[in-house]
Structure formats: structure tokens, C-alpha cells
Design a protein around this motif. Sequence first.
Motif, PDB file in Angstrom:
ATOM      1  N   LEU A 102      83.895  78.891  29.742  1.00 11.24           N
ATOM      2  CA  LEU A 102      85.300  79.276  29.598  1.00 11.24           C
ATOM      3  C   LEU A 102      85.427  80.599  28.862  1.00 11.24           C
ATOM      4  CD1 LEU A 102      88.327  78.717  29.865  1.00 11.24           C
ATOM      5  CD2 LEU A 102      88.175  77.346  27.773  1.00 11.24           C
ATOM      6  N   HIS A 103      84.772  80.719  27.738  1.00 12.57           N
ATOM      7  CA  HIS A 103      84.898  81.943  26.945  1.00 12.57           C
ATOM      8  C   HIS A 103      84.231  83.135  27.630  1.00 12.57           C
ATOM      9  CE1 HIS A 103      86.440  79.243  23.888  1.00 12.57           C
ATOM     10  NE2 HIS A 103      86.897  80.319  23.267  1.00 12.57           N
ATOM     11  N   ARG A 104      83.101  82.900  28.293  1.00 10.05           N
ATOM     12  CA  ARG A 104      82.471  84.003  29.033  1.00 10.05           C
ATOM     13  C   ARG A 104      83.399  84.469  30.145  1.00 10.05           C
ATOM     14  NH1 ARG A 104      76.790  83.737  32.368  1.00 10.05           N
ATOM     15  NH2 ARG A 104      77.952  82.324  33.710  1.00 10.05           N
ATOM     16  N   GLY A 105      83.998  83.530  30.863  1.00 11.92           N
ATOM     17  CA  GLY A 105      84.899  83.884  31.953  1.00 11.92           C
ATOM     18  C   GLY A 105      86.129  84.643  31.476  1.00 11.92           C
ATOM     19  N   ILE A 106      86.675  84.228  30.355  1.00 10.27           N
ATOM     20  CA  ILE A 106      87.822  84.952  29.793  1.00 10.27           C
ATOM     21  C   ILE A 106      87.411  86.379  29.473  1.00 10.27           C
ATOM     22  CG2 ILE A 106      89.375  85.112  27.791  1.00 10.27           C
ATOM     23  CD1 ILE A 106      89.355  81.996  27.751  1.00 10.27           C
ATOM     24  N   GLY A 107      86.247  86.540  28.873  1.00  9.86           N
ATOM     25  CA  GLY A 107      85.750  87.880  28.562  1.00  9.86           C
ATOM     26  C   GLY A 107      85.550  88.721  29.810  1.00  9.86           C
ATOM     27  N   TYR A 108      85.002  88.123  30.860  1.00  7.42           N
ATOM     28  CA  TYR A 108      84.799  88.849  32.118  1.00  7.42           C
ATOM     29  C   TYR A 108      86.128  89.305  32.704  1.00  7.42           C
ATOM     30  CZ  TYR A 108      79.844  87.505  32.653  1.00  7.42           C
ATOM     31  OH  TYR A 108      78.494  87.351  32.511  1.00  7.42           O
ATOM     32  N   LEU A 109      87.094  88.408  32.763  1.00 11.47           N
ATOM     33  CA  LEU A 109      88.387  88.771  33.361  1.00 11.47           C
ATOM     34  C   LEU A 109      89.111  89.818  32.526  1.00 11.47           C
ATOM     35  CD1 LEU A 109      89.794  85.340  34.625  1.00 11.47           C
ATOM     36  CD2 LEU A 109      88.598  87.105  35.942  1.00 11.47           C
ATOM     37  N   ALA A 110      89.100  89.632  31.209  1.00  7.84           N
ATOM     38  CA  ALA A 110      89.799  90.587  30.340  1.00  7.84           C
ATOM     39  C   ALA A 110      89.119  91.954  30.351  1.00  7.84           C
ATOM     40  CB  ALA A 110      89.868  90.046  28.917  1.00  7.84           C
ATOM     41  N   GLY A 111      87.813  91.963  30.541  1.00  5.59           N
ATOM     42  CA  GLY A 111      87.079  93.224  30.546  1.00  5.59           C
ATOM     43  C   GLY A 111      87.049  93.930  31.892  1.00  5.59           C
ATOM     44  N   ASP A 112      87.555  93.271  32.927  1.00  6.01           N
ATOM     45  CA  ASP A 112      87.560  93.861  34.264  1.00  6.01           C
ATOM     46  C   ASP A 112      88.747  94.807  34.391  1.00  6.01           C
ATOM     47  OD1 ASP A 112      87.707  94.471  36.996  1.00  6.01           O
ATOM     48  OD2 ASP A 112      87.039  92.460  37.592  1.00  6.01           O
ATOM     49  N   LEU A 113      88.466  96.094  34.401  1.00  9.89           N
ATOM     50  CA  LEU A 113      89.532  97.100  34.445  1.00  9.89           C
ATOM     51  C   LEU A 113      90.267  97.117  35.778  1.00  9.89           C
ATOM     52  CD1 LEU A 113      87.674 100.000  32.597  1.00  9.89           C
ATOM     53  CD2 LEU A 113      89.257  98.304  31.660  1.00  9.89           C
ATOM     54  N   ASN A 114      89.725  96.433  36.784  1.00  9.66           N
ATOM     55  CA  ASN A 114      90.386  96.383  38.088  1.00  9.66           C
ATOM     56  C   ASN A 114      91.461  95.308  38.164  1.00  9.66           C
ATOM     57  OD1 ASN A 114      88.778  98.450  39.291  1.00  9.66           O
ATOM     58  ND2 ASN A 114      87.103  96.976  39.407  1.00  9.66           N
ATOM     59  N   ILE A 115      91.540  94.434  37.167  1.00  7.24           N
ATOM     60  CA  ILE A 115      92.562  93.382  37.178  1.00  7.24           C
ATOM     61  C   ILE A 115      93.813  93.911  36.481  1.00  7.24           C
ATOM     62  CG2 ILE A 115      93.155  91.039  36.458  1.00  7.24           C
ATOM     63  CD1 ILE A 115      90.204  90.330  36.706  1.00  7.24           C
ATOM     64  N   LYS A 116      94.752  94.330  37.314  1.00  3.60           N
ATOM     65  CA  LYS A 116      96.008  94.875  36.796  1.00  3.60           C
ATOM     66  C   LYS A 116      97.215  94.055  37.246  1.00  3.60           C
ATOM     67  CE  LYS A 116      94.452  99.621  36.340  1.00  3.60           C
ATOM     68  NZ  LYS A 116      93.109  99.720  36.745  1.00  3.60           N
ATOM     69  N   LYS A 117      96.984  93.133  38.204  1.00  2.00           N
ATOM     70  CA  LYS A 117      98.069  92.275  38.700  1.00  2.00           C
ATOM     71  C   LYS A 117      97.445  91.035  39.313  1.00  2.00           C
ATOM     72  CE  LYS A 117      98.442  95.123  42.888  1.00  2.00           C
ATOM     73  NZ  LYS A 117      97.262  95.928  42.697  1.00  2.00           N
ATOM     74  N   ILE A 118      98.279  90.050  39.614  1.00  2.00           N
ATOM     75  CA  ILE A 118      97.779  88.774  40.124  1.00  2.00           C
ATOM     76  C   ILE A 118      97.006  88.951  41.432  1.00  2.00           C
ATOM     77  CG2 ILE A 118      99.873  88.148  41.378  1.00  2.00           C
ATOM     78  CD1 ILE A 118      99.355  85.251  40.406  1.00  2.00           C
ATOM     79  N   GLU A 119      97.402  89.887  42.240  1.00  2.00           N
ATOM     80  CA  GLU A 119      96.710  90.133  43.505  1.00  2.00           C
ATOM     81  C   GLU A 119      95.252  90.537  43.286  1.00  2.00           C
ATOM     82  OE1 GLU A 119     101.056  90.483  44.253  1.00  2.00           O
ATOM     83  OE2 GLU A 119      99.722  91.331  42.746  1.00  2.00           O
ATOM     84  N   ASP A 120      94.974  91.175  42.152  1.00  2.00           N
ATOM     85  CA  ASP A 120      93.604  91.567  41.841  1.00  2.00           C
ATOM     86  C   ASP A 120      92.725  90.342  41.562  1.00  2.00           C
ATOM     87  OD1 ASP A 120      94.323  94.254  42.130  1.00  2.00           O
ATOM     88  OD2 ASP A 120      94.851  94.427  40.007  1.00  2.00           O
ATOM     89  N   LEU A 121      93.317  89.305  40.954  1.00  2.00           N
ATOM     90  CA  LEU A 121      92.588  88.057  40.754  1.00  2.00           C
ATOM     91  C   LEU A 121      92.263  87.416  42.102  1.00  2.00           C
ATOM     92  CD1 LEU A 121      94.384  86.263  37.781  1.00  2.00           C
ATOM     93  CD2 LEU A 121      92.062  87.151  37.815  1.00  2.00           C
TER      94      LEU A 121
END
Length: 129
Positions: A102-121
Motif C-alpha cells: 500500500l505505501h509503496r503504491g502510494i509513493g509510486y502514484l504520488a511520484g508519477d509526474l504523468n498523473i495529473k488527472k483521473i484519466e492518467d490513472l
Amino acid sequence: METPIERIKLSQTAKDQLLKLRRNTKIDQWNILCRWAFCRSLAEPTIPSPVPIPQDSNVEMTWRVFGGEMSDILLLALKQRCYNDNLGTDKETLITQFRLHLHRGIGYLAGDLNIKKIEDLIELATKKI
């Protein structure tokens, strides 16, 4: 299905990262973002580093809130991952591995500069590897 994980409490770092994700994606519910993060970590082929994770934030939820209608499926995915990683599926291992994923995944998502909107997820989840 009986779950060994009753309550989930996040670290302050994870809470801060989720706040950033909430702003970017406009997904307001912690549990939904945590599901995305957990699945993101499970998709990673490596085992998460066994680092201590403090439970020092005020973000807390039950397993049923975390998983929602998918709670049984998510628990099975965790058990399968632990089995595949030769870690065992006892209660303590499942709890530890869940927190690490869980914590690794949160770090990955938060650190991904390409995630700027829900569509990016969504794009991340449907991307062919």
C-alpha cells in the motif's frame, strides 16, 4: 471471506502523498486512491523493501472500507502475491506485505509526474506492458 487485516492506518507521508493525488485526480475518497495504489504496487514484479512504516497520521479505515465490493478479490490478490513471492500467507505476513504494498503504491502514484488527472490513472491501468 475472513480477513487478517482489520484496520489500516497510514503514515503521515502517505497521507500527504494522497492529498496531492486527491488534488490532481479529484478523487476525494481515501479508500479509492488506496485501492489504486495497492494494485499499482502489486503490478510491480519486485518485492517491496521491508522498511518500517509509522502509523502516525489520522487516516484510518477498516479493510471493508478499503476494499469495498472488491475486498475479497483484493485479499486473494495479496495472498497470491505473497505465495508467488515465497513469503507465506500467515496473518502477520499478510498484514506486513499489505502495508508495504500500500505505501509503496502510494509513493509510486504520488511520484508519477504523468498523473495529473483521473484519466492518467486509467491510462496507467490499461497500458500494455
